[in-house]
Enzyme design. Structure first.
Site, short mmCIF file in Angstrom:
data_model
loop_
_atom_site.label_atom_id
_atom_site.label_comp_id
_atom_site.label_asym_id
_atom_site.label_seq_id
_atom_site.Cartn_x
_atom_site.Cartn_y
_atom_site.Cartn_z
CG HIS A 88 -1.94 0.93 1.38
ND1 HIS A 88 -1.75 2.23 1.78
CD2 HIS A 88 -3.27 0.80 1.14
CE1 HIS A 88 -2.91 2.86 1.79
NE2 HIS A 88 -3.86 2.02 1.40
CE LYS A 131 -7.46 -0.31 6.24
NZ LYS A 131 -8.24 0.11 5.07
CG ASP A 173 0.35 -2.53 6.26
OD1 ASP A 173 -0.65 -2.73 6.98
OD2 ASP A 173 0.30 -1.83 5.23
CB CYS A 197 -3.71 3.20 -1.68
SG CYS A 197 -4.97 4.42 -1.41
N1 PMP Z 1 -1.91 -0.82 4.61
C1 PMP Z 1 -2.84 -1.57 4.01
C2 PMP Z 1 -2.47 -2.95 3.54
C3 PMP Z 1 -4.14 -1.07 3.84
O1 PMP Z 1 -5.06 -1.82 3.26
C4 PMP Z 1 -4.44 0.22 4.33
C5 PMP Z 1 -5.83 0.81 4.17
N2 PMP Z 1 -6.38 0.66 2.91
C6 PMP Z 1 -3.44 0.95 4.95
C7 PMP Z 1 -2.19 0.40 5.08
C8 PMP Z 1 -3.70 2.33 5.48
O2 PMP Z 1 -4.60 2.28 6.53
P1 PMP Z 1 -5.21 3.62 7.15
O3 PMP Z 1 -5.76 4.39 5.98
O4 PMP Z 1 -6.27 3.14 8.06
O5 PMP Z 1 -4.12 4.35 7.82
#
Ligand code: PMP
Length: 416
Positions: free
Chosen positions: A134, A233, A207, A375
Site C-alpha cells: 500500500h 478496519k 503492516d 493505493c
Molecule cells: N496498509 C494496508 C495494507 C491497507 O489496506 C491500508 C488501508 N487501505 C493501509 C495500510 C492504510 O490504513 P489507514 O488508511 O487506516 O491508515
C-alpha cells in the site's frame, strides 16, 4: 495469473448462512437506490456494531474528560478506560507489555511515525518493501530519505523469497511488508520474511491493516519488531490505530511529535522525554476512540477471531468459485489466494469493461465494491492493470451477498 478454479469451501468450515452478528450493524438494513445494501468494501473500512457506537456515545455523555491530566473523578475514569483499552489491544495482539502499544491515528500514521523516528535516529539507508505494498508503506520511507529495495512478485502473486535474500546490504535498515495484500488478498509468508531479515540482523515492520481483522495475530509468536493496524478496519472507530514495537527497539528511537504528555520536564534550554509508550503520543489522544476500539476488539473476541476467519475464508472461496464462472472474468492470483488460506479481498476485472464502469453500475444495484488502484499503484503496474474491482468481506457478509454480486456482474456484462 488467472487460473480457472472451482473450489468448494473446505469441508470442515461451518457456514453462517445469515452472516455473523448482522443484527448488531444497523447500517446493513438500509437501502441504496431503493435496493438492499450489499456492502463488500470492508477492506476500505468495516461497518460498526451498535456496541461500539453506543460505547462512544456513552463515554461522551457520561465520562468525558481529558486523560492523564486531571485529578478529578471524570478524568481518572476516562484515563482508566483509555489505559484499559491499551491492555485490551495488548491482549488481542498478544504483546508482552502495554509499554509496547502506541496509539496512533491509523496504520498510515504508525508507519510514518516509525520512518520519521528511524530517520531522525540515523539518516539514510535502505528499506526493503514488497511489490504489493500500500502507498502508506512506500511513501513514508521515501519522505524520510530511505532508498527502497523491492521484493519482486511472481506471476502467481507470491513474493520471491530467493530474490528477497539477495536484497540485503550493510545499508539495510528495515524490512517493511504487508501481512495480507489489500489488493490480491494473499497472505504473505511473513514467518520466513522475518527469519531471513533477522538472520541479516535487520528489524521487520509488518503492516497488519488487512490481517488483524481477519486472522489471529500474535506478536510473541510472530517475532516481528513492529506491527501496525487500524481500528476502523476491525469494526472500531476511525481516527485510531496502533503501532506495536518491541520495547528495546522503541526505547532506542527519538520521539515523534512534540507536545503535551510526551515530555518529562520542559525548559527553554532543555527538554527531557516521558517513558514508553507516552513518549510517542504527543497531545490529547483520541481516548473516546481508543475505548471504542477496545469494545470492538472485545466484540471480535466474543465471537472468536478463528470463527470469523473460517467464515470469511468460506466467503473468499465461494466468491472465487462463483466469479470464475462469469464469462470474461479475470481474478488476480486466485490460486495463491486459496493456497494461503486467506480470508482476504478478491480483485478482478471483466474483459472489455472498465473497472470504474463496473463499480458504478454495481453501485446502482445496491452493491458497494471498491474500484481503482487501491493505493497500490506499483502493484497495478506489475499486474498490467490500470485498476481492478475489489470485493472484500467481513463477518456479517453472506454467500447470498456474493450471489447478488455475481448476478449484478452478469447483468452489467449483458448491458455491454
Ligand atoms: N496498509 C494496508 C495494507 C491497507 O489496506 C491500508 C488501508 N487501505 C493501509 C495500510 C492504510 O490504513 P489507514 O488508511 O487506516 O491508515
Amino acid at each position: 495469473m488467472n487460473a480457472k478454479v472451482n473450489t468448494p469451501a473446505p469441508a470442515s468450515v461451518p457456514t453462517f448462512a445469515d452472516g455473523i452478528g448482522r443484527a448488531d450493524f444497523p447500517i446493513l438494513s438500509r437501502t441504496v437506490y431503493g435496493r438492499p445494501l450489499v456492502y463488500l468494501d470492508n477492506a476500505a473500512t468495516t461497518q460498526k456494531p451498535r456496541q461500539v457506537v453506543e460505547a462512544m456515545v456513552d463515554e461522551y455523555y457520561n465520562a468525558n474528560a481529558n486523560v492523564h491530566r486531571g485529578v478529578h473523578y471524570l478524568s481518572r475514569q476516562a484515563t482508566d478506560l483509555h489505559e484499559q483499552a491499551r491492555d485490551t489491544v495488548r491482549q488481542f495482539i498478544h504483546a508482552r507489555s502495554t509499554t509496547e502499544i502506541i496509539f496512533t491515528r491509523g496504520t498510515t500514521e504508525a508507519i510514518n511515525l516509525l520512518a520519521s523516528c528511524m530517520a531522525r535516529r540515523k539518516q539514510g539507508g535502505e528499506v526493503i518493501v514488497s511489490a504489493m505494498e500500500h502507498h502508506s508503506n512506500i511513501v513514508p520511507w521515501q519522505l524520510n530519505g530511505f532508498k527502497l529495495k523491492v521484493i519482486p512478485m511472481t506471476d502467481e502473486g507470491e513474493l520471491d523469497l530467493d530474490a528477497y535474500d539477495t536484497l540485503f546490504t550493510p545499508e539495510t535498515r528495515a524490512v517493511s511488508v504487508a501481512q495480507v495484500s489489500n489488493v490480491l488478498g494473499v497472505v504473505n509468508p511473513i514467518d520466513r520474511i522475518i527469519s531471513i531479515a533477522h538472520s541479516h540482523g535487520v528489524p521487520v515492520v509488518i503492516d497488519g491493516a488487512q490481517s488483524t481483522p481477519h486472522m489471529a495475530v500474535d506478536m510473541i509468536e510472530m517475532d516481528c519488531d513492529y506491527f501496525a493496524f487500524s481500528s476502523h478496519k476491525i469494526y472500531g472507530p476511525t481516527g485510531v490505530g496502533v503501532l506495536y514495537g518491541k520495547e528495546q527497539l522503541l526505547d532506542q528511537l527519538p520521539p515523534y511529535q512534540g507536545g503535551g504528555e510526551m515530555i518529562r520536564n520542559v525548559s527553554f534550554d532543555h527538554t527531557t522525554f516521558n517513558d514508553l509508550p507516552y513518549r510517542f503520543e504527543a497531545g490529547t489522544p483520541d481516548y473516546i476512540g481508543t475505548h471504542a476500539l477496545a469494545v470492538a476488539l472485545d466484540y471480535v473476541s466474543g465471537i472468536g477471531i478463528e470463527t470469523i476467519h473460517r467464515h470469511e475464508q468460506d466467503l473468499t472461496h465461494y466468491a472465487i468459485e462463483r466469479l470464475s464462472q462469469i464469462q470474461g472474468m479475470h481474478i488476480y492470483a486466485p490460486d495463491t489466494l486459496l493456497a494461503s488460506a486467506s480470508a482476504g479481498p478478491v480483485s478482478f476485472n471483466i474483459r472489455g469493461i472498465h473497472h470504474l464502469d463496473l463499480g458504478t453500475l454495481l453501485d446502482r444495484l445496491g452493491i458497494a465494491v471498491r474500484t481503482g488502484h487501491h493505493c497500490a499503484e506499483p502493484l497495478m503496474h506489475r499486474l498490467g492493470a490500470e485498476g481492478t474491482v475489489r470485493a472484500s468481506f467481513a463477518l456479517y457478509n453472506t454467500r447470498a451477498d456474493i450471489d447478488t454480486l455475481a448476478a449484478g456482474i452478469e447483468r452489467v456484462c449483458h448491458m455491454f
